[in-house]
Design a protein around this motif. Structure first.
Motif, short mmCIF file in Angstrom:
data_model
loop_
_atom_site.label_atom_id
_atom_site.label_comp_id
_atom_site.label_asym_id
_atom_site.label_seq_id
_atom_site.Cartn_x
_atom_site.Cartn_y
_atom_site.Cartn_z
N TRP A 714 0.86 -1.18 0.00
CA TRP A 714 0.00 0.00 0.00
C TRP A 714 0.90 1.23 0.00
CZ3 TRP A 714 -4.92 0.69 -1.00
CH2 TRP A 714 -5.60 1.85 -0.56
N PRO A 715 0.53 2.29 -0.70
CA PRO A 715 1.42 3.45 -0.80
C PRO A 715 1.90 3.99 0.55
CG PRO A 715 -0.39 3.68 -2.34
CD PRO A 715 -0.69 2.47 -1.50
N HIS A 716 3.19 4.17 0.67
CA HIS A 716 3.79 4.82 1.85
C HIS A 716 3.98 6.29 1.50
CE1 HIS A 716 4.49 0.93 3.74
NE2 HIS A 716 5.06 0.51 2.62
N TYR A 717 2.99 7.07 1.81
CA TYR A 717 2.91 8.42 1.27
C TYR A 717 3.36 9.52 2.23
CZ TYR A 717 -1.45 7.74 3.84
OH TYR A 717 -2.36 7.44 4.81
N ALA A 718 3.77 9.16 3.42
CA ALA A 718 4.07 10.18 4.44
C ALA A 718 5.11 11.18 3.96
CB ALA A 718 4.53 9.52 5.73
N ALA A 719 6.13 10.71 3.21
CA ALA A 719 7.22 11.59 2.80
C ALA A 719 6.98 12.27 1.45
CB ALA A 719 8.53 10.80 2.74
N TRP A 720 5.85 12.00 0.82
CA TRP A 720 5.60 12.64 -0.47
C TRP A 720 5.41 14.14 -0.28
CZ3 TRP A 720 1.33 9.02 -2.93
CH2 TRP A 720 1.84 7.73 -3.07
N PRO A 721 5.85 14.93 -1.23
CA PRO A 721 5.80 16.39 -1.04
C PRO A 721 4.40 16.95 -1.25
CG PRO A 721 6.64 15.87 -3.22
CD PRO A 721 6.50 14.55 -2.50
N VAL A 722 4.11 17.99 -0.50
CA VAL A 722 2.90 18.78 -0.72
C VAL A 722 3.37 20.22 -0.93
CG1 VAL A 722 0.74 19.63 0.26
CG2 VAL A 722 1.45 17.26 0.66
N ASP A 723 3.28 20.68 -2.16
CA ASP A 723 3.75 22.01 -2.51
C ASP A 723 2.54 22.94 -2.55
OD1 ASP A 723 4.63 24.34 -3.77
OD2 ASP A 723 6.09 23.25 -5.00
N ALA A 724 2.37 23.72 -1.50
CA ALA A 724 1.20 24.60 -1.40
C ALA A 724 1.16 25.61 -2.54
CB ALA A 724 1.20 25.31 -0.05
N GLU A 725 2.34 26.10 -2.93
CA GLU A 725 2.39 27.09 -4.01
C GLU A 725 1.98 26.45 -5.34
OE1 GLU A 725 3.10 30.91 -5.70
OE2 GLU A 725 2.68 30.14 -3.68
N ALA A 726 2.46 25.22 -5.57
CA ALA A 726 2.09 24.52 -6.80
C ALA A 726 0.59 24.25 -6.82
CB ALA A 726 2.87 23.21 -6.92
N LYS A 727 0.04 23.88 -5.68
CA LYS A 727 -1.39 23.61 -5.61
C LYS A 727 -2.18 24.89 -5.91
CE LYS A 727 -5.12 21.98 -2.61
NZ LYS A 727 -5.80 21.32 -3.77
N ARG A 728 -1.75 25.99 -5.32
CA ARG A 728 -2.46 27.26 -5.54
C ARG A 728 -2.43 27.64 -7.02
NH1 ARG A 728 -1.11 32.34 -6.14
NH2 ARG A 728 1.13 31.97 -5.79
N LYS A 729 -1.27 27.51 -7.63
CA LYS A 729 -1.13 27.92 -9.03
C LYS A 729 -1.93 27.01 -9.96
CE LYS A 729 3.46 30.11 -8.79
NZ LYS A 729 4.85 30.04 -9.29
N VAL A 730 -1.80 25.71 -9.78
CA VAL A 730 -2.46 24.78 -10.72
C VAL A 730 -3.96 24.73 -10.47
CG1 VAL A 730 -2.54 22.42 -11.61
CG2 VAL A 730 -0.35 23.46 -11.00
N ASP A 731 -4.38 24.82 -9.23
CA ASP A 731 -5.82 24.87 -8.96
C ASP A 731 -6.45 26.08 -9.66
OD1 ASP A 731 -5.79 22.58 -7.48
OD2 ASP A 731 -6.05 23.53 -5.52
N ARG A 732 -5.72 27.22 -9.62
CA ARG A 732 -6.24 28.42 -10.29
C ARG A 732 -6.22 28.22 -11.81
NH1 ARG A 732 -2.74 32.04 -8.72
NH2 ARG A 732 -3.87 32.70 -6.85
#
Length: 879
Positions: A714-732
């Motif tokens: 099962w995916p071990h996702y704890a260390a995967w990155p969450v880039d808030a700036e990338a999310k803000r830009k791409v969501d927009r």
């Protein structure tokens, strides 16, 4: 290369056989953490229905995830002998020939029942396999296999020795058609249009009360008059002081019976006096138990086991069917002048759940389990948290049932089942696992209630009482999962037996779901013609589509089901298949040898960093919902992410990153992220739709040795990155592209038409971000250039609004301007009409005074929105 179409009819059976052949479902016994769930064993009475599909899909989702989490994951399969249900099936078949089981005899009947079991169990297990249920088929059990039967006998003997099982004479619910006692829980109460017969009972010994020579009694079952043992009156009835202790004569037969005071009588019902027929009414039997020491109350059974009048009746009644006897006694009472009146009367009558026969309260010797000592342990387990409840309602039902428990009648007068290990010789009774030595002993003819043996399922299936590795590893289980209709039939009784016999609660949690209704909210039944066969759905749409639908509609409340929902799930599988084909054509694969080398933290492009963050959020939320048994929310998440985030947006946004002229480094990174991310997405999707994900995984992944997705981690996702700036830009970016696409669609613009878009009222940093991704905008929205301007949109221009900013699309030369002006005018007229309507409501004093605050607020908000729209439309039309 993947085929154009997903051929589930060929792929699903092949994969199921491959998994099983390779031992993928067998849990390891190597000391790792266990995750065990017991299958509610289907009855061997035919084929699976939609309820079975739901019952088994939900646990299988958890078991498949647990297996991928590295646990020893067990879903324990098996079938239940379902005593009375099998009797009903076989008796219906023989009824066509005018025969019953008594025409065959016990030995021949058992041969037929075993033949039926072998056929039906094979059908059921093949259907469960077809549904993709990942059971430990090597340990499949049947509640009447030799080892299980031996354990059942041991339990009966042990509980008898502990004083928890006894034999006694009490009233039971009796099925005259099947000629057996049935559980109180298996009684179906139905409203019946009957009658209330008012009958005059004359005083004995020449007594009169206020000049009257008798009293009037109302009854719904006049045939039971022949077994009357007393009359009852409430002690506070003003007549009680004169009537209590007096005697009356039972009509037709003239037996003297006493008038006795008891608080159970409702003074407002009928005449305020009731007849007591202790052998044929549960309340009356309770009356008998309270007063038998002080009063001579006869206990008279009127019926034979098949519902005919017995020798305790006058000879002219003997041998008559109970309902024929009812007609006769009414006529006799009328002839004697003691039938005072007859009223129409609607009342509840107990029917057998299995065959719909009207049941009779019947006095007989039966075997019972004492309820209170076992209930006390179950309540203590809940108090201490040894068992928890996913649904708060279930705990209330659990506690209420246990706090008001009655002794459990466990004997049945049937043949198919576990014969009670008790023998008789004269007045002697012997209880043991083996027959007693010596001659003259005759074994009890009765069998045990099916739920008695089913209650042992969690531990007997794992080797109890002999112990062993399986019992140590898989008992107690993680959770029990089933419909809420068997909470007290099965779940509570498993708790009773588990706590009493092993000292442990058999599972840590109880999860129940509601019933599946049709799309109109009606209960499914053959008589209504709305029953849906899950196997037909699988043949039409595939197992994965049915599984995903079951998860999506899952609820603790009753669920509406329509075939359109399975179609929608099938379309989802098609979408996933096509996404995989697109990636295959782009040579996007995932190589297992690169698994450790791929570093999510090193990803640079904003779109790729965005999708990694979205994938991590998906994994976190799916785990959270599945941990909370919120299957519908987890299923909706994977659906929305796969269809929307991954297919509609990420893959679309990768096209310019992979196309001609794209930066080689970006292209390589995008292929790596897409390949790695899709492989992780398949892992998350696998518990819900195992077949298509396994097939796609085998094509998508490059590995030196053959492996199976279902056994990957099962995916071990704890260390995967969450880039808030990338999310803000791409969501927009996604929001802007979506709005522009909608505007283009509304104006029927050609998908190939590129146009310059003007931003108005858009923040500078937002504009800069969007202009920096003009390549993406051109590829996915047909925007050749993004510039700014102050002037509002006019005629011949469309507007897309995002976060208050306007994106103006010039349409001149692309659309019919006259038609566009007409469209805008019609829209303006429509908006003005709605404004007038709402304005009229808000200006009405009565509406303003009576409408709820939230309604007023909704209308005011809509009014403001309309005013803004009208202003924009007027500006576009130059007004």
């Amino acid at each position: 290369m993947l085929e154009t179409r997903y051929d589930f009819a060929a792929i699903e059976p092949r994969l199921g056989e491959t998994w099983e052949k390779n031992g993928c479902f067998t849990p390891p016994l190597d000391g790792r953490d266990a995750f065990a769930v017991m299958m509610p064993p289907p009855n061997v009475t035919g084929t699976l229905h939609l309820g079975h599909a739901l019952d088994n899909t939900l646990p299988d989702i958890l078991v498949r995830r647990a297996r991928m989490q590295g646990k020893a994951a067990l879903y324990q399969p098996g079938t239940d002998h379902a005593s009375i249900a099998v009797h009903v099936v076989l008796e219906r078949q023989w009824a066509k020939e005018g025969k019953t089981r008594f025409d065959f005899g016990r030995e021949k009947f058992m041969e037929k029942a075993w033949e039926w079991k072998d056929h039906s169990a094979g059908v059921i297990t093949s259907q469960l396999r077809r549904l993709g249920i990942s059971c430990d088929w090597g340990n499949e059990r049947f509640t009447m296999d030799m080892a299980y039967s031996a354990a059942v006998n041991k339990v009966f003997v042990d509980l008898h020795e502990r004083g928890l099982i006894y034999r006694g004479q009490r009233l039971v619910n009796w099925d005259p058609k099947m000629q057996t006692a049935v559980s109180d829980l298996e009684v179906k109460h139905k409203e019946v249009n009957g009658h209330l017969w008012h009958v005059r009972y004359k005083f004995a010994d020449g007594f009169k009360y206020k000049g009257q020579d008798g009293v009037e009694i109302a009854t719904t079952r006049p045939e039971t008059i022949l077994a009357d043992g007393a009359l009852a009156i409430h002690p506070e009835d003003k007549r009680a002081k004169d009537l209590v202790g007096k005697h009356v004569l039972v009509p037709v037969i003239g037996r003297r019976i006493e008038i006795i005071a008891d608080e159970m009588v409702d003074p407002e019902f009928g005449s305020g006096l009731v007849k007591i027929t202790a052998a044929h009414d549960f309340n009356d039997f309770g009356f008998y138990q309270r007063h038998k020491g002080e009063h001579d109350i006869p206990l008279i059974n009127l019926l034979t086991p098949d519902g005919k009048m017995n020798e305790n009746c006058p000879k002219e009644y003997v041998g008559m069917d109970r309902f024929a006897a009812r007609k006769k006694i009414v006529a006799d009472l009328d002839g004697l002048g003691q039938l005072m009146k007859v009223e129409d009367h609607v009342h509840n009558v107990g029917h057998a759940e299995r065959d719909d026969t009207i049941l009779e309260p019947y006095l007989t010797y039966q075997w019972y389990v004492k309820g209170e000592p076992l209930a006390r342990k179950c309540l203590e387990a809940a108090d201490k948290g040894d068992v928890t409840f996913v649904n708060a309602r279930d705990e209330k039902v659990y506690r209420h049932w246990l706090e008001n428990i009655q002794d459990w009648c466990i004997s049945r007068q049937l043949w198919w089942g576990h014969r009670i290990p008790a023998w008789y010789k004269g007045d002697e009774i012997y209880v043991g696992e083996q027959a007693p030595k010596g001659e003259g002993w005759v074994q009890d003819e009765d069998i045990l209630d099916t739920w008695f043996s089913s209650a042992l399922w969690p531990f007997v299936t794992q080797g109890w009482p002999n112990g062993g590795e399986r019992l140590g590893a898989f008992y107690p289980g993680k959770v029990i999962m089933n419909g809420r209709d068997i909470l007290f039939f099965w779940d509570i009784r498993m708790m009773m037996m588990g706590l009493e016999l092993t000292g442990k609660a058999p599972f840590g949690a109880i999860f129940t779901h509601g019933l599946i209704l049709d799309e109109h909210g009606q209960k499914m039944s053959k008589s209504k013609g709305n029953v849906v066969d899950p196997m037909e759905l699988i043949e039409q749409f595939g197992s994965d589509a049915l599984r995903l639908t079951m998860a999506t509609i899952s609820s603790s409340e009753d669920m509406r089901f329509g075939i359109s929902k399975v179609e929608q799930s099938r379309n989802f599988c098609t979408k996933l298949w096509n996404a995989a084909r697109f990636m295959g054509m782009q040579d996007i694969r995932h190589r297992m040898e690169d698994e450790k080398a791929f570093d999510p933290m090193a990803v640079k492009h904003v779109v790729n960093r965005w999708v990694l963050g979205e994938l991590k959020a998906l994994c976190e939320q799916v785990d959270r919902h599945l941990d909370a048994y919120e299957f519908n929310q987890a299923a909706q998440l994977v659906y929305q992410f796969t269809w929307g985030t991954w297919c509609d947006w990420y893959l679309e946004l990768t096209k310019p990153l992979l196309g001609e002229g794209a930066d080689n480094a970006v292209k390589a990174e995008t292929k790596a992220v897409a390949g790695w991310g899709f492989e992780k997405l398949l892992r998350v999707l696998h518990p819900f739709i195992p077949f298509i994900t396994e097939e796609l995984w085998q094509h998508h992944v490059v590995a030196e040795q053959r492996q199976f997705l279902m056994l990957r981690a099962w995916p071990h996702y704890a260390a995967w990155p969450v880039d808030a700036e990338a999310k803000r830009k791409v969501d927009r970016l996604v929001a802007v592209v979506g709005a522009i696409r909608q505007a283009r669609t509304m104006n029927k613009l050609s998908p190939k038409a590129e146009l310059k878009v003007f931003a108005r009222g858009v923040a500078g940093d937002v504009l800069a971000d969007l202009q920096g991704e003009i390549t993406l905008l051109r590829a996915v929205a047909g925007v050749s250039e993004l510039a700014t301007r102050e002037a509002p949109a006019g005629v011949g221009e469309a507007v897309a609004v995002v976060e208050g900013g306007e994106y103006i699309l010039p349409l001149e030369g692309l659309v019919d301007m006259a038609a566009e002006r007409g469209r805008l005018q019609r829209e303006l007229d429509k908006q003005r009409q709605e404004m007038e309507k709402i304005n009229g409501l808000l200006g009405n004093p009565n509406f303003a005074a009576r409408a709820p605050a939230e309604v007023l607020e909704t209308n005011r908000a809509r009014m403001a929105e309309l005013a803004e729209n009208v202003g924009k439309l007027e500006a576009m039309l130059g007004k």
